[in-house]
Each structure stands twice: as structure tokens, then as C-alpha cells.
Design a protein around this motif. Structure first.
Motif, PDB file in Angstrom:
ATOM      1  N   UNK A  30       0.860  -1.187   0.000  1.00  0.00           N
ATOM      2  CA  UNK A  30       0.000   0.000   0.000  1.00  0.00           C
ATOM      3  C   UNK A  30       0.894   1.234   0.000  1.00  0.00           C
ATOM      4  N   UNK A  31       0.867   1.963  -1.098  1.00  0.00           N
ATOM      5  CA  UNK A  31       1.735   3.136  -1.212  1.00  0.00           C
ATOM      6  C   UNK A  31       1.115   4.348  -0.512  1.00  0.00           C
ATOM      7  N   UNK A  32       1.967   5.310  -0.258  1.00  0.00           N
ATOM      8  CA  UNK A  32       1.551   6.525   0.425  1.00  0.00           C
ATOM      9  C   UNK A  32       1.269   7.626  -0.598  1.00  0.00           C
ATOM     10  N   UNK A  33       0.262   8.442  -0.317  1.00  0.00           N
ATOM     11  CA  UNK A  33      -0.056   9.569  -1.172  1.00  0.00           C
ATOM     12  C   UNK A  33      -1.255   9.309  -2.058  1.00  0.00           C
ATOM     13  N   UNK A  34      -2.192  10.274  -2.112  1.00  0.00           N
ATOM     14  CA  UNK A  34      -3.363  10.133  -2.975  1.00  0.00           C
ATOM     15  C   UNK A  34      -3.915  11.515  -3.318  1.00  0.00           C
ATOM     16  N   UNK A  35      -4.237  11.759  -4.603  1.00  0.00           N
ATOM     17  CA  UNK A  35      -4.797  13.050  -5.000  1.00  0.00           C
ATOM     18  C   UNK A  35      -6.301  13.140  -4.757  1.00  0.00           C
ATOM     19  N   UNK A  36      -6.960  11.993  -4.487  1.00  0.00           N
ATOM     20  CA  UNK A  36      -8.393  12.000  -4.238  1.00  0.00           C
ATOM     21  C   UNK A  36      -8.669  12.202  -2.750  1.00  0.00           C
ATOM     22  N   UNK A  37      -9.869  12.680  -2.456  1.00  0.00           N
ATOM     23  CA  UNK A  37     -10.305  12.841  -1.070  1.00  0.00           C
ATOM     24  C   UNK A  37     -11.700  12.238  -0.933  1.00  0.00           C
ATOM     25  N   UNK A  38     -11.788  10.936  -1.165  1.00  0.00           N
ATOM     26  CA  UNK A  38     -13.079  10.253  -1.177  1.00  0.00           C
ATOM     27  C   UNK A  38     -13.760  10.353   0.189  1.00  0.00           C
ATOM     28  N   UNK A  39     -15.037  10.651   0.166  1.00  0.00           N
ATOM     29  CA  UNK A  39     -15.782  10.855   1.412  1.00  0.00           C
ATOM     30  C   UNK A  39     -15.848   9.588   2.250  1.00  0.00           C
TER      31      UNK A  39
END
Length: 241
Positions: free
Chosen positions: A24-33
Motif C-alpha cells: 500500500x503506497x503513500x499519497x493520494x490526490x483524491x479525497x473520497x468521502x
């Protein structure tokens, strides 16, 4: 090659075929509710990892993966945020005869994804909604890149498993599901569709991080709602799980 990871699961069974070693990598551009791992969002968090050390550990489980037709999955966060790191890991996996899978939101530039896809056997593509407005409200980003990646994967002949999270009063609209099924029916590389019922198991992480969780009052979908969504995909002759 060094990268930043959130965690590792050594015997996963739901992130691709067979038994999987999951990074599981770190970092994501999404902010899923409904995100159940908001602690993966910030790229600077997590732990540093080296692909040489990872492949050494991965190979300890090779016999189990081979016996079950499994392999290595890189999930997130969003793995394509660290494309060079994932590519290097996948090169090492292929050198050792291991099946490779990437789990992505699809929010990537094609030219950034292609060097990774050169060493990718399967893509788990998370399509949160086919309704542009709902998708943007749910994730904070537009849908177009995800759909473009789906079409590009078909051109490259890379199989995809679609993951669709069913959230009451958000992604359970029958017209939206029908539209998604119509789109997926045009693709020749869809091997499987998983409907994932919404859950709130990660809500406590939002509280710990000081984030506002907007879906506290949202109930988990019942079996009837899940079956109704599944029937729509089946009507379009899609491989629903």
C-alpha cells in the motif's frame, strides 16, 4: 529505488487473483468521502521503502503465490503518484516470474502510467461513479482521466477488474449505474466487476486525524440494494461478482 509506503499485507486474497503480497503506497490526490485509509493521503507520511528490500521479502512468499496463481499487488493511496518506484518494483517482480497487479483510481496522466503498465498484468480500476457531478463531489477530482485510462487499457490489451463502491443516496442511483454499465459494455478487457458495499470501518481514522467525516449518518446498503445494482450489470452481460 526508494518510495514511501503505508503498509504491507503478505497474504491478501481480495486484491487480485490468488494469494497476493500487497504493497500500500503513500499519497493520494483524491479525497473520497468514504475513504477508510485517510492516513494514506499525504505523500510525506508513511515509511520509506526500497524495492530491493521489498523484492527480497516478497520472494519469501513466492511458493504460496505460485501455488494459488497469485502475485504482487500495489495499491494505495494512489500508486501512480510514485510511478518510478512502482515500475522498478514490477520490473523486479517480472524478473522473478511474478504476476503483477495495480489498484488505481485512474486519476493519472497516460504518459505517466504507461511505463508502469509495461510491466503490469492486471489493473483493478476503481470507478466511484459515472455521474460527473457526483464523482467530483465524492472524490474532489474530475472523472475524465479514469475513463480515459479504461479506454487506454483496452487498447493495450491489459485486463481490468472494476471496483464499484455502493453508497446509499450517493452512488446507488439506478440511472447512473445503468450509464456505467453501458460504458463498460463497450470495453473488451473487463474481466470482472466487484460491487463493494459501503462501510464505515475507517471512520475512527478521520476522527483521529481531525477530519470531518460526512457520511456518519449513511447506512450500509442492504442485500436488496446490492442485488439490484448487480442485476443492472448482469443485464449488460458483464461479469459481476
Amino acid at each position: 529505488m526508494k518510495g514511501r509506503i503505508h503498509s504491507i499485507e503478505t497474504c491478501g486474497a481480495v486484491d487480485g487473483p490468488g494469494l497476493r503480497y500487497i504493497v500500500f503506497t503513500q499519497g493520494c490526490p483524491l479525497r473520497c468521502k468514504y475513504c477508510h485509509n485517510p492516513d494514506t493521503w499525504k505523500l510525506q507520511d508513511g515509511n520509506e521503502a526500497d524495492t530491493e528490500e521489498l523484492i527480497t521479502d516478497i520472494l519469501k512468499y513466492k511458493s504460496f503465490m505460485k501455488a494459488s496463481n497469485g502475485g504482487v499487488t500495489v495499491s494505495g493511496g494512489e500508486p501512480f503518484l510514485q510511478a518510478d518506484f512502482v515500475r522498478d518494483l514490477f520490473i523486479k517482480c517480472k524478473e522473478n516470474g511474478l504476476h503483477t497487479t495495480i489498484d488505481t483510481s485512474g486519476y493519472v496522466d497516460i504518459e505517466n502510467a504507461d511505463p508502469v503498465l509495461d510491466y503490469t498484468d492486471l489493473v483493478l480500476l476503481d470507478i466511484k461513479s459515472y455521474n460527473q457531478n457526483i464523482y467530483k463531489n465524492l472524490t474532489g477530482v474530475p472523472l475524465d482521466r479514469t475513463l480515459a485510462l479504461a479506454k487506454h487499457l483496452e487498447k493495450r490489451g491489459i485486463p481490468i477488474w472494476i471496483r464499484y463502491v455502493l453508497v446509499p443516496n450517493l452512488t446507488d442511483n439506478e440511472e447512473d449505474i445503468e450509464a456505467l454499465a453501458t460504458f463498460l459494455e463497450t470495453l473488451t478487457n473487463v474481466e470482472r466487476i466487484d460491487i463493494l458495499p459501503f462501510h464505515k470501518m475507517g471512520e475512527y481514522k478521520w476522527e483521529q486525524l481531525g477530519y470531518e467525516y460526512e457520511l456518519t449518518d449513511t447506512i450500509e446498503p442492504n442485500i436488496d440494494a446490492t442485488n439490484k445494482a448487480a442485476d443492472i450489470f448482469r443485464k449488460h452481460h458483464l461479469p459481476i461478482i
